[in-house]
Motif scaffolding. Structure first.
Motif, PDB file in Angstrom:
ATOM      1  N   THR A 291       0.976  -1.302   0.037  1.00  0.00           N
ATOM      2  CA  THR A 291       0.045   0.139  -0.036  1.00  0.00           C
ATOM      3  C   THR A 291       0.889   1.256  -0.077  1.00  0.00           C
ATOM      4  OG1 THR A 291      -1.674  -1.039   1.142  1.00  0.00           O
ATOM      5  CG2 THR A 291      -1.727   1.287   1.317  1.00  0.00           C
ATOM      6  N   PHE A 292       1.815   1.302   0.840  1.00  0.00           N
ATOM      7  CA  PHE A 292       2.694   2.383   0.958  1.00  0.00           C
ATOM      8  C   PHE A 292       3.812   2.596  -0.020  1.00  0.00           C
ATOM      9  CE2 PHE A 292       0.889   2.331   5.262  1.00  0.00           C
ATOM     10  CZ  PHE A 292       0.250   3.754   5.326  1.00  0.00           C
ATOM     11  N   ALA A 293       4.065   1.558  -0.524  1.00  0.00           N
ATOM     12  CA  ALA A 293       5.035   1.569  -1.800  1.00  0.00           C
ATOM     13  C   ALA A 293       4.453   2.177  -2.944  1.00  0.00           C
ATOM     14  CB  ALA A 293       5.545   0.152  -2.066  1.00  0.00           C
ATOM     15  N   LEU A 294       2.791   1.811  -3.030  1.00  0.00           N
ATOM     16  CA  LEU A 294       2.129   2.460  -4.450  1.00  0.00           C
ATOM     17  C   LEU A 294       2.049   4.042  -3.726  1.00  0.00           C
ATOM     18  CD1 LEU A 294       0.797   2.208  -6.814  1.00  0.00           C
ATOM     19  CD2 LEU A 294      -1.409   1.443  -5.628  1.00  0.00           C
ATOM     20  N   THR A 295       1.712   4.098  -2.699  1.00  0.00           N
ATOM     21  CA  THR A 295       1.568   5.499  -2.377  1.00  0.00           C
ATOM     22  C   THR A 295       2.982   6.450  -2.601  1.00  0.00           C
ATOM     23  OG1 THR A 295       0.153   4.818  -0.602  1.00  0.00           O
ATOM     24  CG2 THR A 295       1.174   7.096  -0.313  1.00  0.00           C
ATOM     25  N   TYR A 296       4.028   6.013  -2.472  1.00  0.00           N
ATOM     26  CA  TYR A 296       5.308   6.667  -2.777  1.00  0.00           C
ATOM     27  C   TYR A 296       5.134   6.905  -4.139  1.00  0.00           C
ATOM     28  CZ  TYR A 296      10.251   7.334  -3.619  1.00  0.00           C
ATOM     29  OH  TYR A 296      11.288   7.978  -3.945  1.00  0.00           O
ATOM     30  N   PHE A 297       4.824   6.280  -5.113  1.00  0.00           N
ATOM     31  CA  PHE A 297       4.863   6.375  -6.616  1.00  0.00           C
ATOM     32  C   PHE A 297       3.693   7.420  -7.191  1.00  0.00           C
ATOM     33  CE2 PHE A 297       7.576   2.469  -6.404  1.00  0.00           C
ATOM     34  CZ  PHE A 297       8.673   3.000  -6.954  1.00  0.00           C
ATOM     35  N   VAL A 298       2.398   6.989  -6.350  1.00  0.00           N
ATOM     36  CA  VAL A 298       1.570   7.915  -6.788  1.00  0.00           C
ATOM     37  C   VAL A 298       1.228   9.268  -6.185  1.00  0.00           C
ATOM     38  CG1 VAL A 298      -1.073   8.145  -6.931  1.00  0.00           C
ATOM     39  CG2 VAL A 298       0.095   6.036  -7.227  1.00  0.00           C
ATOM     40  N   ILE A 299       1.850   9.616  -4.868  1.00  0.00           N
ATOM     41  CA  ILE A 299       1.883  10.650  -4.066  1.00  0.00           C
ATOM     42  C   ILE A 299       2.972  11.172  -3.841  1.00  0.00           C
ATOM     43  CG2 ILE A 299       0.804  11.872  -1.885  1.00  0.00           C
ATOM     44  CD1 ILE A 299      -1.435   9.749  -1.760  1.00  0.00           C
ATOM     45  N   GLY A 300       3.866  10.474  -3.170  1.00  0.00           N
ATOM     46  CA  GLY A 300       5.361  10.775  -3.015  1.00  0.00           C
ATOM     47  C   GLY A 300       5.561  11.322  -1.467  1.00  0.00           C
ATOM     48  N   TYR A 301       4.650  11.508  -0.890  1.00  0.00           N
ATOM     49  CA  TYR A 301       4.834  12.069   0.644  1.00  0.00           C
ATOM     50  C   TYR A 301       3.751  11.860   1.376  1.00  0.00           C
ATOM     51  CZ  TYR A 301       1.725  15.901  -0.879  1.00  0.00           C
ATOM     52  OH  TYR A 301       0.739  16.630  -1.076  1.00  0.00           O
ATOM     53  N   LEU A 302       3.855  11.833   2.818  1.00  0.00           N
ATOM     54  CA  LEU A 302       2.548  11.907   3.799  1.00  0.00           C
ATOM     55  C   LEU A 302       2.443  13.122   4.435  1.00  0.00           C
ATOM     56  CD1 LEU A 302       3.455   8.177   5.422  1.00  0.00           C
ATOM     57  CD2 LEU A 302       1.817   8.788   3.587  1.00  0.00           C
ATOM     58  N   ASN A 303       1.060  13.504   4.659  1.00  0.00           N
ATOM     59  CA  ASN A 303       0.854  14.893   5.200  1.00  0.00           C
ATOM     60  C   ASN A 303       0.408  14.500   6.827  1.00  0.00           C
ATOM     61  OD1 ASN A 303      -2.085  14.195   5.328  1.00  0.00           O
ATOM     62  ND2 ASN A 303      -1.996  14.815   3.054  1.00  0.00           N
ATOM     63  N   ALA A 304       0.067  15.613   7.352  1.00  0.00           N
ATOM     64  CA  ALA A 304      -0.305  15.171   8.744  1.00  0.00           C
ATOM     65  C   ALA A 304      -1.222  14.447   9.029  1.00  0.00           C
ATOM     66  CB  ALA A 304      -0.433  16.720   9.541  1.00  0.00           C
ATOM     67  N   ASN A 305      -2.212  14.253   8.058  1.00  0.00           N
ATOM     68  CA  ASN A 305      -3.447  13.732   8.189  1.00  0.00           C
ATOM     69  C   ASN A 305      -3.104  11.901   7.703  1.00  0.00           C
ATOM     70  OD1 ASN A 305      -5.412  15.366   9.039  1.00  0.00           O
ATOM     71  ND2 ASN A 305      -6.580  15.203   7.257  1.00  0.00           N
ATOM     72  N   SER A 306      -2.385  11.593   6.952  1.00  0.00           N
ATOM     73  CA  SER A 306      -2.227  10.241   6.323  1.00  0.00           C
ATOM     74  C   SER A 306      -0.828   9.692   7.010  1.00  0.00           C
ATOM     75  CB  SER A 306      -1.751  10.184   4.942  1.00  0.00           C
ATOM     76  OG  SER A 306      -0.637  11.348   4.529  1.00  0.00           O
ATOM     77  N   ALA A 307      -0.120  10.525   7.655  1.00  0.00           N
ATOM     78  CA  ALA A 307       0.836   9.921   8.543  1.00  0.00           C
ATOM     79  C   ALA A 307       0.837   8.594   9.291  1.00  0.00           C
ATOM     80  CB  ALA A 307       1.808  10.769   9.262  1.00  0.00           C
ATOM     81  N   PHE A 308      -0.474   8.688  10.243  1.00  0.00           N
ATOM     82  CA  PHE A 308      -0.979   7.614  10.940  1.00  0.00           C
ATOM     83  C   PHE A 308      -1.547   6.549  10.285  1.00  0.00           C
ATOM     84  CE2 PHE A 308       0.318  10.748  14.354  1.00  0.00           C
ATOM     85  CZ  PHE A 308       0.600  10.008  15.252  1.00  0.00           C
ATOM     86  N   LEU A 309      -1.653   6.667   8.925  1.00  0.00           N
ATOM     87  CA  LEU A 309      -2.484   5.603   8.260  1.00  0.00           C
ATOM     88  C   LEU A 309      -1.830   4.183   8.354  1.00  0.00           C
ATOM     89  CD1 LEU A 309      -4.026   7.135   5.210  1.00  0.00           C
ATOM     90  CD2 LEU A 309      -5.334   5.812   6.718  1.00  0.00           C
ATOM     91  N   GLY A 310      -0.545   4.393   8.596  1.00  0.00           N
ATOM     92  CA  GLY A 310       0.259   2.985   8.828  1.00  0.00           C
ATOM     93  C   GLY A 310      -0.422   2.044   9.955  1.00  0.00           C
ATOM     94  N   SER A 311      -0.665   2.764  10.944  1.00  0.00           N
ATOM     95  CA  SER A 311      -1.174   1.915  12.310  1.00  0.00           C
ATOM     96  C   SER A 311      -2.824   1.571  12.195  1.00  0.00           C
ATOM     97  CB  SER A 311      -1.004   2.848  13.550  1.00  0.00           C
ATOM     98  OG  SER A 311       0.335   3.039  13.838  1.00  0.00           O
ATOM     99  N   ILE A 312      -3.334   2.840  11.253  1.00  0.00           N
ATOM    100  CA  ILE A 312      -4.812   2.454  11.021  1.00  0.00           C
ATOM    101  C   ILE A 312      -4.906   1.088  10.047  1.00  0.00           C
ATOM    102  CG2 ILE A 312      -6.863   3.408  10.066  1.00  0.00           C
ATOM    103  CD1 ILE A 312      -6.031   5.995  11.160  1.00  0.00           C
ATOM    104  N   VAL A 313      -4.176   1.262   8.982  1.00  0.00           N
ATOM    105  CA  VAL A 313      -4.245   0.199   7.980  1.00  0.00           C
ATOM    106  C   VAL A 313      -3.926  -1.225   8.531  1.00  0.00           C
ATOM    107  CG1 VAL A 313      -3.243  -0.792   5.737  1.00  0.00           C
ATOM    108  CG2 VAL A 313      -3.856   1.703   5.935  1.00  0.00           C
ATOM    109  N   LEU A 314      -3.177  -1.250   9.426  1.00  0.00           N
ATOM    110  CA  LEU A 314      -2.574  -2.558  10.106  1.00  0.00           C
ATOM    111  C   LEU A 314      -4.093  -2.831  11.031  1.00  0.00           C
ATOM    112  CD1 LEU A 314       1.035  -1.676  11.472  1.00  0.00           C
ATOM    113  CD2 LEU A 314       0.160  -3.428   9.769  1.00  0.00           C
ATOM    114  N   GLY A 315      -4.595  -1.914  11.753  1.00  0.00           N
ATOM    115  CA  GLY A 315      -5.648  -2.296  12.854  1.00  0.00           C
ATOM    116  C   GLY A 315      -6.945  -2.658  11.794  1.00  0.00           C
ATOM    117  N   ASN A 316      -7.199  -1.822  10.706  1.00  0.00           N
ATOM    118  CA  ASN A 316      -8.569  -2.170   9.944  1.00  0.00           C
ATOM    119  C   ASN A 316      -8.201  -3.193   8.972  1.00  0.00           C
ATOM    120  OD1 ASN A 316      -9.604   1.385   9.416  1.00  0.00           O
ATOM    121  ND2 ASN A 316      -9.604  -0.221  11.261  1.00  0.00           N
TER     122      ASN A 316
END
Length: 822
Positions: A291-316
């Protein structure tokens, strides 16, 4: 699905090997992605948003607009002054990072003190001239020997020059308030040095380099060598950006550790099988890395909202694997071989989990429809994460279970889970009471929502800031800046294209500022012109007239106060005109553009009242006032600062939040309709979701939980995650038939509860964050989880038991009536 799973089994080694290789590569790009965190507010807004475009325009036209403030605390005022002198010299050497340094203003004070008469209006100068002439005539008459015996009383002329002080330009007065000409408190025990950063203020890399350079410089100077009690602290916009980024990185690390430790513990306690848990976690980590590798190529960075998505994606994302693994162990306990257990688990849980994955993905995806980058990126990453985690759960996890089987020495033979068994007993014993209570609570929730009369949107900006910054960081120390300067040191910047527009905007804003009635939102409006008085030739002519009618001997005849005033009035500098080019550089630097031009910038300082300015509604009022004046003069003129960004985010919550929430709800409902296509089935499948959502909103309105730019995201997500639990229970009930709901809860309830627990852990990891906005997100999201899983494991089974009991009673009645009819 059976055929696909058999293919996975046959190629399990190849699938595991390929997945590991892909995940290692994905892990590399995930690390790079997290190395590019952008915490500034503008990254949450669409690139075409006016506040973002304004900020870019300001960045393109101004050398610098934000600063880092260095505060020095010491009772030894001479030592702290020497320290600031030395520090300023050292910092100014770095031209790459430092645009300018400000910490003293004695030269500016001297400049304006010598020219104060030129800031007096012509009519007032004429009043002074007339007073001087009248005073000289009065003194002459008073001391005329011929008038000694006169009985006629000579009236003494009166005039107080201090009355004119209020008419001096307020911006000039702001530069005349500092003891000894240094930026310092009245007792000089607190001193301030402002370091203006070069380039874009929001570049976290530049902010980090500046902070490191300042730290190294201060360490080299060694403040304790100047005075043992000398302490240094930081504040200002650049420091706030630095602190928020550092806090976010620290919170991310802590969050990741909390999630992994707690989730691992919960899985081991539930499954009591190391290899099964390893297969689940490895497949989950792989899906998350993709997921985050694709994000790197599509978006290229994380913002203050999406930074915690690692924990949220793992939990969901773990939910799908949990359900499949629970069924796998259930099949193994029933005596199935490993391969048959894997196939059976995948084929029987496929419908419920794919629906759950799509529902969760669509809930995240609803945020993509908003125009705001922070929400769109959050939604895109969440959507992809749910899909990739589901794919990993049904490809990598089965393959790992096959591979790991060769390492297995024993398999846990536990029967169900104690929590699930207790829930089953509770539902069987009190199903009628639970069903009735559930719908009563739903009715109360509807009443709570409809009767609410408060302000559900968070308007207090301080409740969204970092707690550590509020208690011991930049926000805490900003109060000392307020004390010293008595105004905001980072005013709003308005940048018209011409000097004429600048004059009109300044006049219009001052009209708003001085308008009677209503809340006063603007403290001052000024431009470069406020530092260069108008009508200088005419004023100098009047001053010359005063000089001519006031010969030296007449000056000595005046009172001490009048003589001092006249001497200040007739200083040589006040008798020569000056232009903006003669102003001190520290003044001009506030109004000079990169191309060297002057005369267009207008600075606006809001009222220094946190009770007013930290309120979102008041911020909106202020921005509307500014925009109305600016756009009336020159539509599209840039207004830059944190305020426009904050107001746009505030507006986004009010307008986009309800749209995203409604879109997510209808998308989930539409998905359930599309998959089941039977009215009764659809209603029953959605019962748990509807109850959970009603309770969720009922508590929010009853407890007056405020909605902000971050925690509103939890609302659409709740629909997607919440439908997961009810659908898993109901789909198992459909497969096993009427009368099986108790057994379903006993067998699957533990896995559903575990899925909810891991999701709550993902959300709960946000509770350790310093940002109160993230804490509020975690609190609201956990509330949604709790209401939805309770509805799925308690209310829905009770309702189905009641339906089954009614059906059984009808069948008994029909059986009893059949012989009578015969």
């Amino acid at each position: 699905m059976e055929a696909f799973t058999r293919w996975v089994i046959r190629n399990s080694v190849a699938i595991v090997a390929l997945s590991v290789i892909l995940s290692l590569v994905a892990g590399f790009f995930t690390i790079r992605l997290y190395g590019n965190l952008r915490t500034d507010l503008e990254e949450l807004l669409p690139s075409h948003a006016r506040s973002v475009q304004d900020l870019k325009q300001i960045g393109a036209r101004l050398p610098s607009s934000t600063n880092l403030a260095i505060l020095a605390f010491s009772d030894d005022v001479d030592a702290s002054r020497r320290f600031m002198d030395d520090l300023a010299v050292e910092l100014a050497k770095n031209k790459e990072l430092v645009s300018r340094v400000e910490y003293r203003i004695d030269r500016e004070i001297h400049f304006f003190e010598n020219r104060k008469p030129l800031f007096i209006e012509v009519d007032d100068l004429k009043r002074i001239r007339d007073y001087v002439k009248a005073r000289i005539d009065y003194e002459s008459e008073l001391h005329n020997p011929l008038n000694i015996f006169s009985e006629i009383e000579i009236p003494e002329p009166k005039f107080d020059l201090r009355e004119l002080e209020a008419k001096y330009s307020k911006p000039v007065q702001n530069f005349l308030r500092f003891p000894g000409g240094y930026y310092a408190s009245e007792d000089e025990k607190i001193r301030v040095l402002l370091v203006y950063i070069t380039g874009e203020a929001s570049e976290i890399g530049r902010a980090n380099r500046l902070r490191s350079f300042i730290d190294e410089t201060i360490a080299r100077l060694n403040p304790k060598s100047y005075a043992p009690d000398l302490r240094v602290h930081y504040t200002g916009d650049v420091e706030t950006l630095y602190e928020e980024h550092a806090a976010l990185v620290a919170d991310l690390k802590l969050s990741a550790v909390v999630v992994m430790v707690l989730v691992l513990a919960a899985l081991l306690l539930f499954y009591r099988d190391v290899l099964g848990v390893a297969a689940l976690l490895l497949s989950l980590l792989m899906g998350t890395a993709w997921t985050f590798a694709l994000t790197y190529f599509v978006i290229g960075y994380l913002n203050a909202n999406s930074a915690f998505l690692g924990s949220i994606v793992l939990g969901n994302g773990i939910n799908f694997g949990i359900i499949a693994l629970a069924r796998y162990f259930e099949n193994r306990r029933a005596g199935m071989s490993n391969s048959f257990a894997v196939v059976g688990a995948s084929s029987t849980t496929f419908t419920a989990t794919i629906l759950a994955a799509l529902a969760a993905g669509l809930s995240y995806g609803s945020l993509v429809l908003t125009p705001f980058r922070g929400f769109r990126q959050f939604g895109m990453i969440g959507f992809v994460g749910m899909i990739f985690c589901w794919i990993a759960a049904y490809t990598v996890q089965p393959a790992l279970l096959i591979v790991f089987e060769r390492l297995r020495t024993r398999l846990s033979r536990g029967h169900g889970h104690p929590i699930a068994r207790r829930l089953e007993a509770l539902d069987r014993r009190y199903f009628r009471q639970i069903a009735i209570t559930s719908f009563v609570l739903a009715a109360l929730s509807v009443y709570s929502i409809l009767s609410y009369r408060g302000q559900i949107i968070e308007t207090d900006i301080t409740k969204l800031r970092d707690r550590r910054s509020m208690t011991q960081g930049s926000t805490y120390y900003s109060k000392f800046l307020d004390k010293i300067f008595g105004r905001y040191i980072s005013p709003l910047v308005i940048l018209p294209k011409t000097h004429e527009d600048s004059e009109k905007i300044r006049a219009g804003l001052r009209e708003v500022m001085n308008r009677p009635g209503g809340k006063k939102m603007i403290a001052s409006v000024y431009s470069e012109d406020d530092f260069v008085p108008k009508n200088q030739p005419e004023k100098i002519q009047v001053l010359r007239e005063i000089e001519n009618i006031l010969p030296r001997r007449s000056l000595q005849a005046l009172s001490d106060r009048d003589r001092k005033n006249m001497e200040e009035l007739l200083r040589p500098e006040a008798l020569r005109p000056f232009t903006d080019r003669d102003l001190p550089h520290s003044i001009l630097d506030h109004f000079r553009e990169k191309d060297g031009s002057l005369g267009k910038i207008v600075l606006v300082e809001p009222v220094l009242d946190p009770a007013i300015f930290n309120n979102g509604d008041n911020q909106t009022i202020l921005m509307n006032q500014l925009r109305s004046v600016v756009d009336r003069v020159s539509p599209g003129t840039a207004i830059a600062g944190q305020l426009p960004l904050t107001v746009e985010m505030y507006h986004a919550v009010r307008t986009q939040g309800p749209k995203a929430t409604a879109t997510a709800f209808f998308a989930v409902v539409g998905l359930v309709i599309l998959i089941f296509r039977n009215l009764k089935t659809i209603v029953l499948a959605l019962t748990a979701l509807l109850l959970g959502v009603l309770w969720f909103f009922g508590v929010i309105f009853a407890a007056d939980f405020k909605i902000n730019f971050l925690n509103f995201i939890a609302m659409p997500i709740t629909f997607g995650i919440g439908v997961d639990y009810g659908v898993n229970i109901f789909q198992r009930y459909r497969l096993e038939g009427p009368g099986s709901i108790g057994r379903v809860v006993g067998n699957s309830g533990g896995a559903v509860a575990l899925s909810s627990l891991t999701t709550m852990i993902g959300y709960g990891s946000l509770m350790v964050a310093g940002s109160q906005a993230f804490v509020s997100f975690g609190r609201v999201a956990i509330l949604g989880e709790a209401t939805c899983v309770t509805a799925a494991l308690v209310s829905l089974p009770s309702f189905l038991m009641w339906i089954d009991r009614r059906e059984q009673e009808k069948q008994v009645e029909a059986t009893e009536e059949t012989p009578k009819a015969a």
